[in-house]
Design an enzyme around this catalytic site. Structure first.
Site, PDB file in Angstrom:
ATOM      1  N   TYR B 413       0.998  -1.042   0.487  1.00 25.58           N
ATOM      2  CA  TYR B 413       0.277   0.020   0.084  1.00 25.58           C
ATOM      3  C   TYR B 413       0.948   1.388  -0.473  1.00 25.58           C
ATOM      4  O   TYR B 413       1.299   1.193   0.776  1.00 25.58           O
ATOM      5  CB  TYR B 413      -0.797   0.121   0.840  1.00 25.58           C
ATOM      6  CG  TYR B 413      -1.774  -0.683   1.209  1.00 25.58           C
ATOM      7  CD1 TYR B 413      -1.653  -2.600   2.225  1.00 25.58           C
ATOM      8  CD2 TYR B 413      -3.373  -1.016   0.925  1.00 25.58           C
ATOM      9  CE1 TYR B 413      -2.756  -2.887   2.295  1.00 25.58           C
ATOM     10  CE2 TYR B 413      -4.262  -1.963   0.935  1.00 25.58           C
ATOM     11  CZ  TYR B 413      -3.601  -3.195   1.623  1.00 25.58           C
ATOM     12  OH  TYR B 413      -4.611  -3.642   2.445  1.00 25.58           O
ATOM     13  N   HIS B 421      -7.086   0.672  -2.590  1.00 25.08           N
ATOM     14  CA  HIS B 421      -6.450   0.269  -2.000  1.00 25.08           C
ATOM     15  C   HIS B 421      -5.205  -0.073  -2.770  1.00 25.08           C
ATOM     16  O   HIS B 421      -4.651   0.562  -2.985  1.00 25.08           O
ATOM     17  CB  HIS B 421      -7.532  -0.699  -3.232  1.00 25.08           C
ATOM     18  CG  HIS B 421      -8.384  -1.353  -3.276  1.00 25.08           C
ATOM     19  ND1 HIS B 421      -9.602  -2.261  -2.426  1.00 25.08           N
ATOM     20  CD2 HIS B 421     -10.013  -0.469  -3.856  1.00 25.08           C
ATOM     21  CE1 HIS B 421     -10.725  -1.854  -1.929  1.00 25.08           C
ATOM     22  NE2 HIS B 421     -11.171  -1.142  -2.794  1.00 25.08           N
ATOM     23  N   LYS B 470      -4.767  -5.258  -9.375  1.00 25.66           N
ATOM     24  CA  LYS B 470      -3.537  -4.915  -8.770  1.00 25.66           C
ATOM     25  C   LYS B 470      -2.573  -5.764 -10.089  1.00 25.66           C
ATOM     26  O   LYS B 470      -2.644  -6.364 -10.652  1.00 25.66           O
ATOM     27  CB  LYS B 470      -3.199  -5.544  -7.679  1.00 25.66           C
ATOM     28  CG  LYS B 470      -4.693  -5.273  -6.528  1.00 25.66           C
ATOM     29  CD  LYS B 470      -4.121  -6.139  -5.380  1.00 25.66           C
ATOM     30  CE  LYS B 470      -5.275  -6.546  -4.557  1.00 25.66           C
ATOM     31  NZ  LYS B 470      -5.584  -5.077  -3.771  1.00 25.66           N
TER      32      LYS B 470
END
Lengths: 179, 527
Positions: B413, B421, B470
Site C-alpha cells: 500500500y 486499495h 492489482k
C-alpha cells in the site's frame, strides 16, 4: 483476554499440532466476530473440526481449520472426513462449549437488570426480541447437520482467516453466499 | 421505497463526508513509522515551534545548531504466542501506536483496525444493526436482480440473433420450415424467453431504481437504426451487458477509492463499502427521504440518552492486535520499538539473537519448543526469506500487509489500507545460490518453495489479481549458501549460530530483485 487458550481446547491443541494455531484463531473468529452459535469441537477422519451455525435456522456445518503452509490435507483425508461426516448423527455430536464472551442478549439482560427504572425503551425492544426468539425456538426445534459440504478456514499468523467451502464434486455456486 | 441512502441522491453529502473522512484519516495516520522525530527542544510547544520546524525541515543544519533532534522511541510491549506463532499486543497504548503509525498488525477479531469492542457496543445500542443489515439486504437483492437480468439479457440477445438469422435465410431460401424445425433448441429458448420476459416486466415495475435499462426496448432501437449483417451475427451482437450494482463506472480513471470503514462500524461483507457503510456518524444520518428524517432524529435522541446511561465497561474487550513474526522482527530488531515477552520463561526477551532464534521456524512441534539460544538457523528459513522481502519494501516506504486474500505473499500500500486499495501484490520466489544445498535443506523441497517456480501457480495468481486490478510483482530473493559463511559462525552440524551472526550483516547477504508481471495478449494490442 489472556493469552492462554481456554482449558477445553488444550487437549485438542496438543493432539493436533499442525492445526493448533489455526484452531485457536478460528474459534475466536467464529464465536466472537462472525457470531456462530452452538459451536462444538469434534474429531473427524484424523482431523479436528468445528461444527456450528450462525443462525438457528441454518444447518450445522463443519469447519476444518488449517494453517496456510501445509499440504497435509490431501484428497484422501478429505474423503475420510466426508465419509465420517456421513455416518455422524446429530445425537452423536458433542455438546457445544461455553461462550467465550457473553452474547448480545446476555448483555442486554444485564443492562436491564442494572437500569430497571430508566430503561423503558430498552426493555420494550428486548421483550420483542425475546418473544421472537421463543417463537423461533418453538418452530424450529429440528437442527440439521449438513453432510454435503465442509468449510475450511485458512489462517495466517497475522490472524487473517479466510473461509472456503468444499463440496463433493462439481457444484454450481449459489447466487447468495451463505453466511 | 428504498430507505437506504444512495450515491446519486446523496452525492454532495457523500463527497463531503468522504473528504472529511479522508482529512481525519490523514491526521490519524500521519506518522508512517512508530518513531517520531521532533526537531524541537520541548515536545509541549508544538504549535509555537511550527515555523521554526518548517525552517528546520528545509535546512537541517539549522536544527543542529541550536536544538537537538529528538528521536522519540516509544516502548511497545507484546507477548509471544507459540501456538499461533505470532506476537499479541494487548496494551492499549501500544495497540494505538503500532497500528496508527504504520499500520502494523491486525486486530484479531476485525478486518484490520481492532474495532471489535466498538462494533459490539454499537450492536448493543440497537439502532445501527438495523441500518447495516438493511443495507446489506438491499445490496444482496440488487445483486440477485442483476444476475436475473443478465441471464435474461443473454437469452434475449441470442433470441434476437436467431430471429434475424432465420428471417434472412427465409428471404433467401424457401426452406424456412426446415430451419425452424431443425433447431428445437430455439423453441425451448423461446418458451424460456417468454417466461423470463414476463418476470422481467413485473420486476421492472417493482423496482424503482433498477441498475439496468429494460433490455427489450433498447434492442428494438438497435434493429431499427442499424443494418445487421446476418453473416456476422453472434449471440453477443444484441447483447447489452447490464452493469453490476456495485461496479466502478469510472473505468479506472478515478480508481476505486475504498472508503475506510468509520472507526466504529465496518461492514462485514465486501471491501467495496462506499458511503453506504457509515451509519454511526451524524453526517451519514441524513436520509434522502424527508418523512424518515423526523423518526431518525428521534432515534438519535434516544440513542444519545441511552449513551448517557451506557456503561461501556459492560463489554470486555476480547480483542488484541496481532503481529505476524515478520512485523515483530522489523519492529524489534529493525526499529527497536517493540519488546517481546515470553510467557513460558516469563521474561522479556532482549532484542538480539535470542529473540531471533525464538521466532525462527521450529523444526519440532510447537509444544516442545523451549527458549534456547542454541536454535540453529538456516539461511533458507522461510521466515527469513519472507522477512527479507518485508524489510525491503518497508524500508522503501511501502505499507506491507499479508496477502492471503489475493493469493499472494504481501500486498503493498502506498499510504495504508485506510486510504486506498493496494496497487501491488508480491509473490516471494526463493532462489538458491547453491542448488545442492536446496536438496539437503529441510525446506528446499517443500511445496511452498517448489510450486512457486511453476507457471501453473503464477498463472493462477495473475488471474486472481487481474480481476482486482492489482499488478503482480515477482520478488526474487537470493538465498546465500551455507558454505559462504565462515565456519566460526556455525555450529558443529553446519547450521548457523544466531548468537554469532550480526543480524544486519546477515540481511545484507540476501539480494532482492523485483519483476512486475502483466498479462499480454497479442491479439488485443494493448500496452
Amino acid at each position: 483476554m489472556s493469552i492462554s487458550p481456554p482449558s477445553f481446547l488444550l487437549p485438542y491443541l496438543e493432539k493436533y499440532p499442525i492445526q493448533a494455531g489455526a484452531l485457536l484463531t478460528t474459534i475466536y473468529d467464529l464465536t466472537l466476530s462472525v457470531g456462530w452459535i452452538d459451536t462444538r469441537i469434534m474429531e473427524l477422519g484424523g482431523w479436528v473440526v468445528l461444527i456450528g451455525h450462525k443462525n438457528k435456522s441454518d444447518p450445522l456445518r463443519a469447519i476444518i481449520p488449517i494453517p496456510i503452509h501445509t499440504t497435509c490435507l490431501k484428497p484422501s483425508s478429505l474423503k475420510s472426513i466426508f465419509n465420517q461426516l456421513k455416518i455422524t448423527l446429530i445425537n452423536d455430536l458433542p455438546k457445544p462449549f461455553e461462550n467465550l464472551s457473553p452474547t448480545i442478549n446476555d448483555l442486554k439482560n444485564q443492562i436491564i437488570q442494572k437500569n430497571s427504572s430508566q430503561s423503558n425503551l430498552i426493555k420494550n425492544d428486548d421483550d420483542n426480541i425475546s418473544e421472537k426468539q421463543n417463537q423461533k425456538e418453538e418452530e424450529e426445534d429440528e437442527i440439521i447437520l449438513d453432510k454435503e459440504t465442509i468449510y475450511t478456514s485458512i489462517v495466517t499468523p497475522d490472524s487473517t482467516v479466510v473461509y472456503y467451502k468444499i463440496s463433493k464434486g462439481i457444484k454450481k455456486p449459489s447466487d447468495i453466499p451463505d453466511e | 421505497m428504498p430507505s437506504t441512502p444512495s450515491l446519486q441522491n446523496n452525492s454532495n453529502n457523500g463527497k463531503n463526508a468522504a473528504r472529511l473522512r479522508n482529512q481525519a484519516n490523514q491526521k490519524k495516520y500521519s506518522n508512517p513509522l512508530p518513531i517520531l522525530i521532533n526537531s524541537s527542544n520541548s515536545s509541549d510547544k508544538n504549535s509555537s515551534t511550527l515555523k521554526s520546524s518548517i525552517i528546520n525541515s528545509y535546512i537541517p543544519s539549522f536544527s543542529n545548531l541550536n536544538k537537538k533532534e529528538i528521536i522519540n522511541l516509544p516502548n511497545c510491549i507484546g507477548t509471544f504466542d507459540n501456538i499461533t506463532r505470532s506476537i499479541w499486543i494487548e496494551d492499549e497504548k501500544s495497540k494505538l501506536i503500532l497500528f496508527n503509525r504504520g499500520f502494523f498488525g491486525k486486530g484479531n477479531l476485525s478486518r484490520s483496525e481492532p474495532s471489535w469492542k466498538q462494533r459490539k457496543l454499537d450492536l448493543l445500542k440497537g439502532g445501527s444493526t438495523l441500518a447495516a443489515e438493511q443495507m446489506r439486504e438491499a445490496r444482496r437483492q440488487a445483486r440477485k436482480q442483476f444476475k436475473i437480468d443478465r441471464a435474461a439479457a443473454m437469452l434475449n440477445a441470442a433470441k434476437q440473433a436467431e430471429a434475424i438469422l432465420t428471417s434472412s435465410t427465409k428471404a433467401s431460401t424457401s426452406t424456412d420450415l426446415n430451419n425452424f424445425s431443425s433447431s428445437p433448441l430455439s423453441q425451448d429458448n423461446l418458451e424460456e424467453y417468454i417466461g423470463e420476459e414476463g418476470e422481467l416486466e413485473i420486476d421492472d415495475q417493482r423496482r424503482s431504481n433498477s441498475p439496468t435499462p429494460s433490455t427489450s426496448t433498447t434492442i428494438t432501437a438497435t434493429t431499427e437504426d442499424t443494418i445487421i449483417d446476418p453473416m456476422k451475427l453472434t449471440a453477443q451482437t444484441f447483447l447489452i451487458r447490464p452493469t453490476r450494482p456495485d461496479s466502478n463506472r469510472n473505468r479506472g480513471k478515478k480508481a476505486f477509492r475504498r472508503r475506510p470503514p468509520p472507526s466504529q462500524v465496518p461492514l462485514p461483507t465486501t471491501t467495496e463499502s462506499t458511503s453506504l457503510t457509515s451509519n454511526s456518524t451524524a453526517i451519514s444520518q441524513l436520509p434522502p427521504i424527508v418523512p424518515l428524517t423526523a423518526s431518525k432524529e428521534e432515534e438519535e435522541e434516544e440513542e444519545e440518552e441511552e449513551e448517557d446511561l451506557f456503561d461501556e465497561s459492560l463489554v470486555e474487550d476480547m480483542e488484541h492486535l496481532q503481529l505476524s513474526l515478520e512485523e515483530a522482527l522489523f519492529l524489534s530488531l529493525g526499529l527497536g520499538v517493540l519488546k517481546v515477552f515470553d510467557p513460558i520463561s516469563q521474561t522479556y526477551i532482549p532484542n538480539g539473537p535470542s529473540l531471533l532464534s525464538l521466532l525462527l521456524t521450529p523444526s519440532t512441534s510447537p509444544f516442545s519448543n523451549t527458549l534456547s539460544t542454541k536454535t540453529p538457523m538456516l539461511p533458507d528459513d522461510p521466515l527469513l526469506v519472507s522477512y527479507i522481502a518485508y524489510h525491503h519494501f518497508r524500508s522503501l516506504g511501502w505499507v506491507v500487509k499479508d496477502g492471503i486474500k489475493f493469493c499472494c505473499d504481501w500486498l503493498l500500500y502506498r499510504k495504508g489500507p485506510a486510504f486506498s486499495h493496494s496497487a501491488f501484490a508480491c509473490i516471494v520466489i526463493p532462489v538458491y545460490e547453491d542448488l545442492e544445498e536446496k536438496e539437503i535443506s529441510p525446506y528446499g523441497n517443500q511445496d511452498w518453495y517448489e510450486e512457486k517456480l511453476s507457471w501453473k501457480w503464477i498463472n493462477t495468481i495473475m488471474r486472481v489479481n487481474a480481476l482486482v486490478q492489482k499488478t503482480v510483482i515477482a520478488v526474487y530473493v537470493t538465498i546465500p549458501s551455507l558454505k559462504s559463511f565462515d565456519s566460526s559462525l556455525k555450529f558443529e552440524n553446519g547450521y548457523l549460530n544466531p548468537e554469532k551472526i550480526d543480524f544486519k550483516k546477515l540481511l545484507q547477504r540476501y539480494t532482492v530483485r523485483e519483476v512486475s508481471l502483466t498479462r499480454f495478449g497479442p491479439s488485443r494490442r494493448r500496452d
